[in-house]
Design an enzyme around this catalytic site. Structure first.
Site, PDB file in Angstrom:
ATOM      1  N   GLU A 125      25.186  27.640  17.661  1.00  7.55           N
ATOM      2  CA  GLU A 125      23.890  27.586  18.459  1.00  7.55           C
ATOM      3  C   GLU A 125      24.109  27.128  19.831  1.00  7.55           C
ATOM      4  OE1 GLU A 125      20.970  24.910  16.978  1.00  7.55           O
ATOM      5  OE2 GLU A 125      19.415  25.751  18.293  1.00  7.55           O
ATOM      6  N   GLY A 265      24.446  16.115  19.155  1.00  7.23           N
ATOM      7  CA  GLY A 265      24.338  15.289  17.991  1.00  7.23           C
ATOM      8  C   GLY A 265      24.765  15.906  16.656  1.00  7.23           C
ATOM      9  N   ALA A 266      24.178  16.891  16.564  1.00  2.17           N
ATOM     10  CA  ALA A 266      24.356  17.537  15.211  1.00  2.17           C
ATOM     11  C   ALA A 266      23.966  18.827  15.211  1.00  2.17           C
ATOM     12  CB  ALA A 266      24.094  16.582  13.848  1.00  2.17           C
ATOM     13  N   ASN A 269      23.643  23.891  10.482  1.00  2.97           N
ATOM     14  CA  ASN A 269      24.129  25.220   9.678  1.00  2.97           C
ATOM     15  C   ASN A 269      23.847  24.974   8.059  1.00  2.97           C
ATOM     16  OD1 ASN A 269      25.669  25.423  12.292  1.00  2.97           O
ATOM     17  ND2 ASN A 269      26.821  23.776  11.156  1.00  2.97           N
ATOM     18  N   HIS A 301      16.869  14.756  10.639  1.00  3.01           N
ATOM     19  CA  HIS A 301      16.484  15.845  11.360  1.00  3.01           C
ATOM     20  C   HIS A 301      16.999  17.147  11.009  1.00  3.01           C
ATOM     21  CE1 HIS A 301      15.517  17.643  15.467  1.00  3.01           C
ATOM     22  NE2 HIS A 301      16.433  18.437  15.155  1.00  3.01           N
ATOM     23  N   GLU A 302      18.421  17.036  10.739  1.00  4.27           N
ATOM     24  CA  GLU A 302      19.273  18.269  10.312  1.00  4.27           C
ATOM     25  C   GLU A 302      18.833  18.653   8.966  1.00  4.27           C
ATOM     26  OE1 GLU A 302      20.538  19.292  12.721  1.00  4.27           O
ATOM     27  OE2 GLU A 302      20.643  17.710  14.149  1.00  4.27           O
ATOM     28  N   HIS A 305      15.567  20.543   9.139  1.00  2.00           N
ATOM     29  CA  HIS A 305      15.732  22.139   9.668  1.00  2.00           C
ATOM     30  C   HIS A 305      15.787  23.052   8.388  1.00  2.00           C
ATOM     31  CE1 HIS A 305      15.831  21.941  13.816  1.00  2.00           C
ATOM     32  NE2 HIS A 305      16.544  21.118  14.163  1.00  2.00           N
ATOM     33  N   GLU A 324      12.448  22.922  16.981  1.00  2.00           N
ATOM     34  CA  GLU A 324      13.099  21.527  17.389  1.00  2.00           C
ATOM     35  C   GLU A 324      11.896  20.597  17.496  1.00  2.00           C
ATOM     36  OE1 GLU A 324      15.903  20.637  16.995  1.00  2.00           O
ATOM     37  OE2 GLU A 324      17.056  22.283  17.133  1.00  2.00           O
TER      38      GLU A 324
HETATM   39  N1  TYR Z   1      19.889  22.378  16.623  1.00  2.11           N
HETATM   40  C1  TYR Z   1      20.606  21.119  16.983  1.00  2.11           C
HETATM   41  C2  TYR Z   1      19.493  20.223  16.596  1.00  2.11           C
HETATM   42  O1  TYR Z   1      18.880  19.623  17.433  1.00  2.11           O
HETATM   43  C3  TYR Z   1      21.127  21.049  18.236  1.00  2.11           C
HETATM   44  C4  TYR Z   1      22.364  21.813  18.939  1.00  2.11           C
HETATM   45  C5  TYR Z   1      21.929  22.701  19.876  1.00  2.11           C
HETATM   46  C6  TYR Z   1      23.457  21.115  18.454  1.00  2.11           C
HETATM   47  C7  TYR Z   1      22.991  23.039  20.415  1.00  2.11           C
HETATM   48  C8  TYR Z   1      24.518  22.120  19.012  1.00  2.11           C
HETATM   49  C9  TYR Z   1      24.364  22.756  19.883  1.00  2.11           C
HETATM   50  O2  TYR Z   1      25.543  23.279  20.627  1.00  2.11           O
HETATM   51  O3  TYR Z   1      19.631  19.716  15.478  1.00  2.11           O
END
Ligand code: TYR
Length: 868
Positions: A125, A265-266, A269, A301-302, A305, A324
């Site tokens: 990402e 942060g994280a 995937n 949070h992850e 998602h 987000e």
């Molecule tokens: N999608 C991730 C999150 O907010 C954020 C993220 C964005 C992580 C870009 C890495 C990156 O390169 O949880």
């Protein structure tokens, strides 16, 4: 400076092809990785029989073979450069096999496939997948992926990708392989691969419908005993999402890997989250209470998602807040349910005000849904995340919990497996509630923080109180004229005794001016407005400081108590700044000292809340309340206020400090954390006096602390006291923790934020320390960001050396890691808000950067916006 093209939302077109399946093979060798991608594709049926060129995104790697169907294509038969791979025409249905070579060891940008220590991993990402293989790198192209990894068994015993492990085994020459299949269609930004020598912490979770899920957290071997808090958090998040949103996990395996080198942060995937180690590893000896809370929030949070982002994804990157903002709202709600709701709300709003409000007043101002970008990475902003979460929270307020849940259910039902837009989300909320949310949608398209003012009018004859609200939003580069927002306001009425006279209810502002009348109420009544911060606005009221002191003590909404206290502090600091600028003597008002002391007496009640309410806003927060930022005066005023309070209330602070000392040092329950936060707040006030007596107390805590929260709090205070004290504390802390890289990050950041005279020299010296490297984002954030963003006195030195140092580092970093360089450069964003001398110096640094021939696209966008 080269010009770079902007991508506009209005130019969105769907992709002309459909990807039916992606089959990837990674052959990992010592000095390179060979990637083969087999794409099964077809033309969008609407275009059958048309001649449509196939254009794939591509990074800067070499292609070694292309096979279309069963024909080997020669280099002249396809086009390939550093950005694009293309074929002039294709059959309606076809297979394409591309093989290319990657050099992960040379990838310092940390996008695509890269090395972190002994581990190989990916970050895709927003648009990193194109650095792995040519592909339609856009979120609306979703496909099932399979991934085969082949590597040396000794160097890379663990081989991971998304989904389920379907096959693995040994090969010749001490090599082995693993085949992973992800049954869920996904956009390529959710692809992940990890290979390395990792240890694993395992657990299980049974979902509400009885599915048994294996949970695995991987880290370097020496850290595996620091993963249990992350595991607990994961299980809490899984249970909470079932209960609160009816969402179950959908695969048999959930994996998390902790990595030392990570840009953010994280990353969520599918089935294989990759985390910055900072948001996984913790034990009370090496992590502070804030770190523990941060881990719980980011793990959740992850995990959240998986539904809001992965199962339902984005039609294009402009919709980023769809995943987000919504997921931040969900993690905020989770943390509120797990811990203290008011304290969570205070810290979320504090973050918004400290970082998003200023973003709105600088060159990066953009709507929650941006209209254009040069580099998407620059739009992972406070506006998209934090303001985006506030917008969701307003919908939640307008609909109420039950209807909001109905709306979420419909959203999941209707859009599962699809790539959608913010209109789709707001549309289901409008549908289930029967409300018109058209005006509300301006929160996504119109930028800027609305300024709302509230005034009271009392009519003796009719015994009625009217509250008049006016809203105004300043024009900016996005819109020259702003239309009124649809703003929810929660209001209650409180009498002099602190009793609720009129229960909390929701009102709605929709015009430039709205008035609400309350009949039959006494004259000496207080309105408590925007309770729980119902909308992301800058509020001004006609409350006097006496009114604010009353609300600080008696408002029935703890958030508003906090807000009243903060407003009082800011007012006081403003008065002090005026005195300093006029050359008058400084004095703190007796009313403030009195209100503060009364609040401190309430220390048996809610210590976590109290420690927030009595904390002075940081200099970086205070600056937002001034048109022209006077760095020295703000620093002097805040220091004076802190020292005056410490002096007048020394014995009170000491008493509370002692009262809160009983918490067991490795207890991370809410109560123990609350005690520590109030205790350390008292210590920080006392420490500002810097006399021998308090130095002794701080020193003792530093030396005998049983956990990092207490040790770090004391260390911070010592770092400001005087050079001798600091010069003893720093080596002591370093010697104790040198083996723990995350603790060494704290060591760097404390020194970078010191208020002592020679801080810039110290920071420069630290850039040559053996533990510092510009290649590791955590280290750069610990030292350079901490200096540039959180040490205004030294970054804004009158001789301009703080600017010069930082700009040099930005340019150096741009060659290594453009994403992080661009982020760092935002420290210059507010240059127009300083005095002429500083403006000129900051502008000069921006111009010097702009003159560089080979600026990354990331940095170009930030610099050119700042100079526009
Ligand atoms: N999608 C991730 C999150 O907010 C954020 C993220 C964005 C992580 C870009 C890495 C990156 O390169 O949880």
């Amino acid at each position: 400076m080269n010009e770079h093209k902007k991508i506009h939302l209005k130019d969105y077109r769907p992709f002309e092809f459909i990807v039916d399946h992606v089959d990837l093979v990674f052959d990992i060798r010592d000095d390179h990785t060979r990637v083969t991608s087999k794409l099964k594709m077809k033309k969008d049926p609407a275009r059958a029989n048309e001649t449509t060129p196939l254009v794939l995104n591509k990074g800067t790697f070499d292609i070694i073979s292309v096979v279309a169907g069963d024909m080997v294509l020669l280099p002249g038969e396809y086009k390939s450069d550093d950005e694009i791979f293309s074929l002039v025409a294709t059959p309606d249905i076809f297979e394409l096999e591309i093989t290319n070579i990657l050099k992960p060891d040379e990838n310092t940008a940390l996008e695509g496939l890269y090395r972190s220590g002994s581990i190989l991993c990916t970050q895709c990402e927003a648009q990193g997948f194109r650095n792995i293989t040519p592909y339609p790198d856009r979120p609306d192209v979703m496909a099932p992926f399979s991934c085969t990894i082949v590597a040396d068994k000794t160097r890379y015993p663990v081989l991971l990708s998304n989904g389920n492990l379907v096959k693995s085994g040994d090969l010749d020459n001490n090599r082995h392989f693993a085949v992973w299949e992800d049954p869920f269609k996904k956009p390529c930004y959710l692809f992940a691969l990890v290979a390395g020598d990792l240890d694993v912490l395992e657990d299980r979770f049974t979902t509400a419908s009885g599915r048994d899920v294996a949970l695995k957290i991987y880290s370097e071997k020496e850290n595996i005993d620091r993963c249990s808090h992350a595991m607990t958090s994961l299980k809490q998040a899984m249970a909470w999402d079932e209960k609160r949103f009816g969402r179950e996990y959908d695969l048999d395996l959930y994996q998390i890997v902790a990595i030392n080198d990570f840009n953010a942060g994280a990353m969520e995937n599918k089935g294989l989250n990759i985390f910055n180690a900072k948001y996984v590893l913790a034990d009370p000896q090496t992590a502070t209470d804030d770190d523990f809370m941060g881990i719980q929030g980011v793990i959740a949070h992850e995990y959240f998602h998986n539904w809001t982002g992965n199962r339902i994804t984005l039609k294009n990157w402009f919709q980023l807040s769809l995943k987000e903002g919504l997921t931040v709202f969900r993690d905020q709600e989770f943390s509120s349910d797990m811990n203290s709701r008011p304290v969570q709300r205070i810290s979320d709003v504090k973050k918004l005000m400290a970082a998003q409000f200023p973003e709105d007043s600088g060159p990066m101002v953009h709507p929650v849904r941006p209209d254009a970008y040069i580099k998407m990475d620059n739009f992972y902003t406070m506006t998209v995340y934090e303001k985006g979460a506030e917008v969701i929270r307003m919908i939640y307020q307008l609909l109420g919990q039950a209807l909001f849940r109905t709306g979420m259910d419909l959203y999941f039902e209707k859009f599962d497996g699809m790539a959608v837009t913010l209109e789709d989300f707001v549309g289901v909320m409008a549908k289930v509630s029967g409300r018109n949310l058209d005006q509300f949608f301006r929160w996504y398209t119109q930028s800027g923080t609305p300024a709302v003012s509230m005034t009271r009018q009392y009519d003796e004859n009719t015994k009625s109180m009217s509250l008049t609200f006016t809203q105004a939003t300043s024009p900016d580069r996005n819109q020259s004229e702003k239309k009124p927002f649809h703003i929810p306001v929660r209001i209650a009425l409180i009498n002099r005794a602190g009793e609720t006279v009129k229960q909390d209810a929701l009102y709605e502002l929709t015009q430039e001016t709205d008035t609400f009348k309350f009949e039959n109420v006494p004259a000496d009544i207080y309105p408590s407005v925007f309770r729980e911060f119902t909308a992301p606005v800058r509020l001004t009221t006609d409350f006097s400081d006496q009114d604010l002191a009353f609300l600080m003590a008696r408002d029935t909404d703890p958030f508003n108590q906090w807000h009243a206290a903060q407003t009082l502090f800011v007012n006081e600091i403003k008065n002090l700044v005026t005195a300093i600028q006029a050359g008058n003597p400084m004095a703190v008002s007796a009313g403030l000292v009195n209100a503060f002391s009364l609040a401190l007496e309430e220390n048996q009640k809610d210590r976590a809340f109290l420690s927030r309410a009595l904390a002075l806003p940081q200099e970086t927060e205070i600056k937002d309340h001034f048109e022209i930022i006077d760095v020295e005066a703000i620093h002097q005023a805040r220091t004076f206020l802190k020292q005056t309070l410490a002096q007048k209330l020394t014995s009170e602070f000491k008493t509370v400090y002692e009262l809160c000392r009983s918490a067991n040092s490795d207890d991370i329950s809410g109560g123990a954390m609350a005690d520590r936060s109030l205790k350390n707040l008292c210590l920080s006030y006392l420490g500002s006096l810097a006399n021998n007596d308090v130095q002794d107390i701080v020193q003792k805590q530093f030396e005998h602390a049983g956990n990092m929260t207490d040790e770090f709090a004391a260390f911070k205070i010592l770092s400001h006291m005087n050079a001798d004290v600091r010069d003893k504390a720093c080596p002591a802390f370093y010697d104790k923790w040198q083996a723990r890289t995350l603790v060494i990050d704290k060591w760097f950041s404390v020194q970078a934020q010191s208020s002592l005279e020679d801080t810039l020299d110290q920071v420069k010296k630290l850039t040559t320390h053996k533990d510092f490297t510009m290649a590791n984002p955590n280290k750069v954030r610990a030292l350079i960001f901490a200096f540039a963003m959180n040490n205004p006195m030294h970054f804004h030195r009158v001789d301009g050396q703080g600017y010069e140092f930082t700009a040099e580092r930005i340019l150096m970093l741009d060659k290594i890691n453009p994403q992080t360089a661009a982020r760092l450069c935002s420290c210059f964003n507010l240059w127009k808000r300083y005095d002429e001398n500083r403006q000129a110096m900051m502008k000069k640094q921006l111009e010097t950067m702009a003159e560089q021939k080979e600026l990354s696209r990331n940095l170009y966008e930030i610099v050119s916006r700042a100079l526009e």
